[in-house]
Write a protein that holds these residues in place. Structure first.
Motif, PDB file in Angstrom:
ATOM      1  N   GLU A 137     -11.635  -2.593  -0.448  1.00 21.76           N
ATOM      2  CA  GLU A 137     -12.089  -2.157   0.870  1.00 21.76           C
ATOM      3  C   GLU A 137     -10.976  -1.454   1.644  1.00 21.76           C
ATOM      4  OE1 GLU A 137     -13.913  -5.195   3.113  1.00 21.76           O
ATOM      5  OE2 GLU A 137     -15.621  -5.335   1.770  1.00 21.76           O
ATOM      6  N   MET A 138      -9.762  -1.691   1.206  1.00 21.16           N
ATOM      7  CA  MET A 138      -8.659  -0.950   1.809  1.00 21.16           C
ATOM      8  C   MET A 138      -8.826   0.499   1.412  1.00 21.16           C
ATOM      9  SD  MET A 138      -6.338  -2.254   3.637  1.00 21.16           S
ATOM     10  CE  MET A 138      -5.035  -1.073   3.431  1.00 21.16           C
ATOM     11  N   PRO A 139      -8.413   1.406   2.267  1.00 16.10           N
ATOM     12  CA  PRO A 139      -8.555   2.810   1.913  1.00 16.10           C
ATOM     13  C   PRO A 139      -7.890   3.101   0.584  1.00 16.10           C
ATOM     14  CG  PRO A 139      -7.461   2.531   4.052  1.00 16.10           C
ATOM     15  CD  PRO A 139      -7.748   1.190   3.511  1.00 16.10           C
ATOM     16  N   THR A 140      -8.629   3.744  -0.284  1.00 18.62           N
ATOM     17  CA  THR A 140      -8.041   4.034  -1.591  1.00 18.62           C
ATOM     18  C   THR A 140      -7.784   5.520  -1.760  1.00 18.62           C
ATOM     19  OG1 THR A 140     -10.286   3.979  -2.385  1.00 18.62           O
ATOM     20  CG2 THR A 140      -8.932   2.043  -2.853  1.00 18.62           C
ATOM     21  N   THR A 141      -8.675   6.322  -1.199  1.00 19.84           N
ATOM     22  CA  THR A 141      -8.440   7.755  -1.359  1.00 19.84           C
ATOM     23  C   THR A 141      -7.562   8.257  -0.229  1.00 19.84           C
ATOM     24  OG1 THR A 141     -10.278   8.381   0.010  1.00 19.84           O
ATOM     25  CG2 THR A 141     -10.769   7.980  -2.303  1.00 19.84           C
TER      26      THR A 141
ATOM     27  N   ALA B 171      -8.193  10.667   1.727  1.00 22.59           N
ATOM     28  CA  ALA B 171      -9.006  10.945   2.921  1.00 22.59           C
ATOM     29  C   ALA B 171      -9.259   9.668   3.695  1.00 22.59           C
ATOM     30  CB  ALA B 171     -10.324  11.590   2.500  1.00 22.59           C
ATOM     31  N   GLU B 172      -9.585   8.579   2.966  1.00 20.47           N
ATOM     32  CA  GLU B 172      -9.835   7.299   3.642  1.00 20.47           C
ATOM     33  C   GLU B 172      -8.574   6.798   4.334  1.00 20.47           C
ATOM     34  OE1 GLU B 172     -11.244   4.934   0.434  1.00 20.47           O
ATOM     35  OE2 GLU B 172     -13.318   4.982   1.143  1.00 20.47           O
ATOM     36  N   ALA B 173      -7.473   6.941   3.607  1.00 21.78           N
ATOM     37  CA  ALA B 173      -6.206   6.473   4.167  1.00 21.78           C
ATOM     38  C   ALA B 173      -5.882   7.240   5.439  1.00 21.78           C
ATOM     39  CB  ALA B 173      -5.080   6.645   3.150  1.00 21.78           C
ATOM     40  N   ARG B 174      -6.130   8.541   5.417  1.00 23.63           N
ATOM     41  CA  ARG B 174      -5.844   9.348   6.609  1.00 23.63           C
ATOM     42  C   ARG B 174      -6.714   8.925   7.783  1.00 23.63           C
ATOM     43  NH1 ARG B 174      -6.536  14.637   4.534  1.00 23.63           N
ATOM     44  NH2 ARG B 174      -4.847  14.691   3.035  1.00 23.63           N
ATOM     45  N   LEU B 175      -7.980   8.638   7.443  1.00 19.23           N
ATOM     46  CA  LEU B 175      -8.925   8.211   8.484  1.00 19.23           C
ATOM     47  C   LEU B 175      -8.465   6.879   9.086  1.00 19.23           C
ATOM     48  CD1 LEU B 175     -11.599   8.955   9.827  1.00 19.23           C
ATOM     49  CD2 LEU B 175     -12.769   7.555   8.116  1.00 19.23           C
ATOM     50  N   TRP B 176      -8.084   5.967   8.195  1.00 15.71           N
ATOM     51  CA  TRP B 176      -7.619   4.655   8.644  1.00 15.71           C
ATOM     52  C   TRP B 176      -6.370   4.807   9.519  1.00 15.71           C
ATOM     53  CZ3 TRP B 176      -7.557  -0.240   9.845  1.00 15.71           C
ATOM     54  CH2 TRP B 176      -6.377  -0.974   9.779  1.00 15.71           C
ATOM     55  N   HIS B 177      -5.445   5.655   9.112  1.00 15.68           N
ATOM     56  CA  HIS B 177      -4.213   5.867   9.878  1.00 15.68           C
ATOM     57  C   HIS B 177      -4.521   6.435  11.255  1.00 15.68           C
ATOM     58  CE1 HIS B 177      -0.668   5.381   7.059  1.00 15.68           C
ATOM     59  NE2 HIS B 177      -1.720   4.957   6.390  1.00 15.68           N
ATOM     60  N   SER B 178      -5.429   7.423  11.304  1.00 16.00           N
ATOM     61  CA  SER B 178      -5.647   7.996  12.633  1.00 16.00           C
ATOM     62  C   SER B 178      -6.439   7.026  13.505  1.00 16.00           C
ATOM     63  CB  SER B 178      -6.277   9.386  12.581  1.00 16.00           C
ATOM     64  OG  SER B 178      -7.344   9.369  11.700  1.00 16.00           O
ATOM     65  N   ALA B 179      -7.344   6.216  12.892  1.00 12.76           N
ATOM     66  CA  ALA B 179      -8.069   5.213  13.697  1.00 12.76           C
ATOM     67  C   ALA B 179      -7.071   4.175  14.227  1.00 12.76           C
ATOM     68  CB  ALA B 179      -9.139   4.536  12.858  1.00 12.76           C
ATOM     69  N   ALA B 180      -6.193   3.690  13.328  1.00 11.97           N
ATOM     70  CA  ALA B 180      -5.247   2.643  13.735  1.00 11.97           C
ATOM     71  C   ALA B 180      -4.271   3.154  14.781  1.00 11.97           C
ATOM     72  CB  ALA B 180      -4.492   2.136  12.511  1.00 11.97           C
ATOM     73  N   SER B 181      -3.915   4.445  14.681  1.00 14.23           N
ATOM     74  CA  SER B 181      -2.915   4.949  15.632  1.00 14.23           C
ATOM     75  C   SER B 181      -3.495   5.075  17.040  1.00 14.23           C
ATOM     76  CB  SER B 181      -2.355   6.287  15.163  1.00 14.23           C
ATOM     77  OG  SER B 181      -3.369   7.256  15.272  1.00 14.23           O
TER      78      SER B 181
END
Ligand code: ADP
Length: 347
Positions: free
Chosen positions: A10-14, A16-26
């Motif tokens: 469930e952690m971002p693997t791709t 694109a997902e990782a980037r989305l997670w980073h910008s949401a978290a920031s």
């Protein structure tokens, strides 16, 4: 049917997902650290949010995070406050949440403003209680003395003092109610009116008080209507407080002057006195609730210490400016500059 165990998948693997997670978290107002069960950091965003202000802050936060991550105590949630004595004083709350067997989450929150407000509220409650206690205590003592007094002249004197203390209580409660109503910025009732009528109303209201204090009260207003958009009740309350002070802090024989000037976009209401003046070191603080330069004089003249806080809030509600010039032994001038079109003009 078995529900599949939520896995680290469930952690971002791709990317694109990782980037989305980073910008949401920031965008979150928290510092975040995510650590897997082996202690590897999967995500960390603390320094960018809270680390740039001072090296000391960075080191203390880092240390608190490391301590919580290695806390051998139970797998439960733990937290720790990090205090920096500043100035400015800062307080951070660092919380560790145990994510079952999947790792740990650290959230760092800046709670400085919350702590500051809590302390302002505590001080305010303590001040109000103290201010109320004094007249209430006096009334109880005076009433007890009155109950045992047979001599009519002394009894009459005690009654008068009870009335005076009662007046003081009533003034305090009324100022507190005005202040809370005015602080509630949303309650501003705007209307267009001639500011000359405001000056005239306040002058009339204080005519008798000024005469009794042996002061001349003058009002200088333009000859033509001077329209302004504002909350008339609030502005009258502010101007009244300034005139009340000008009278209280003047010696007999002086002059108090209320004036109104206007340009195309601003009106200036000013109250000038020839009184005792305000020492330079106190000038910043007189707008705080209950701050008095000379507490004995303020109380003796019926002051509550709330008048100038009311004035400051009224000016803020009107998006105006407040200026004070003063010289000890010479006098003071308080000036309110207000946008003629009201607080919402041009917005
Ligand atoms: P108070 O009820 O004590 O007058 P205010 O908030 O209106 O409370 O004023 C705060 C303090 O500022 C006063 O106690 C007084 O020391 C000082 N002050 C206010 N206005 C004047 C003035 N016109 N001349 C001299 N001192 C003033």
């Amino acid at each position: 049917m078995d529900t599949p165990e939520p896995s680290p998948a469930e952690m971002p693997t791709t990317t694109a997902e990782a980037r989305l997670w980073h910008s949401a978290a920031s965008t979150m107002p928290f510092g975040i650290v995510l650590v897997d069960p082996e202690g590897h950091t999967l995500y960390r965003d603390v320094e960018a949010k809270f680390g740039a202000e001072s090296l000391n802050q960075r080191i203390l936060l880092d240390r608190a995070i490391a301590t919580l991550l290695h806390d051998p105590a139970a797998h439960g949630d733990v937290e720790r406050a990090v205090e920096l004595f500043g100035p400015p004083r800062r307080t951070f709350l660092v919380r560790r949440t145990w994510l079952d067997d999947r790792g740990q989450l650290i959230l760092v929150e800046d709670v400085s403003e919350l702590r500051r407000l809590e302390s302002v509220r505590r001080d305010f409650v303590a001040n109000v209680s103290h201010e109320l206690k004094t007249p209430v205590g006096a009334i109880v003592l005076l009433a007890e003395a009155l109950a045992q007094e047979d001599e009519p002249t002394t009894a009459q004197r005690l009654v008068q003092r009870i009335v005076d203390e009662g007046d003081r209580l009533a003034r305090l409660v009324s100022d507190l109610l005005d202040l809370s109503r005015i602080e509630e910025g949303s309650g501003v009732v705007l209307a267009e009116f001639d500011a000359r009528s405001l000056v005239e109303a306040v002058r009339e209201r204080f005519d008798e008080t000024a005469r009794r204090a042996d002061l001349t009260l003058d009002a200088l207003v333009p000859v033509t209507p001077t329209m302004v958009v504002g909350d008339r009740w609030q502005l009258e309350s502010a101007l009244s407080n300034l005139v009340d002070n000008a009278i209280k802090y003047s010696e007999p024989g002086g002059t108090v002057e209320i004036s109104l000037d206007a340009s195309d976009d601003t009106i200036v209401l000013a109250v000038r006195d020839e009184g005792i003046g305000i020492p330079a070191r106190d000038r910043e603080r007189i707008f705080e609730r209950f701050y008095r330069v000379d507490a004995a004089r303020s109380r003796a003249t019926g002051g509550t210490g709330l008048g100038l806080s009311i004035v400051r809030h009224v000016v803020e509600n009107h998006r105006g400016r407040l200026n004070v010039t003063s010289m000890e032994g010479v006098g003071s001038t308080f000036e309110l500059r207000l946008p003629r079109g009201g607080p919402n003009d041009g917005r």
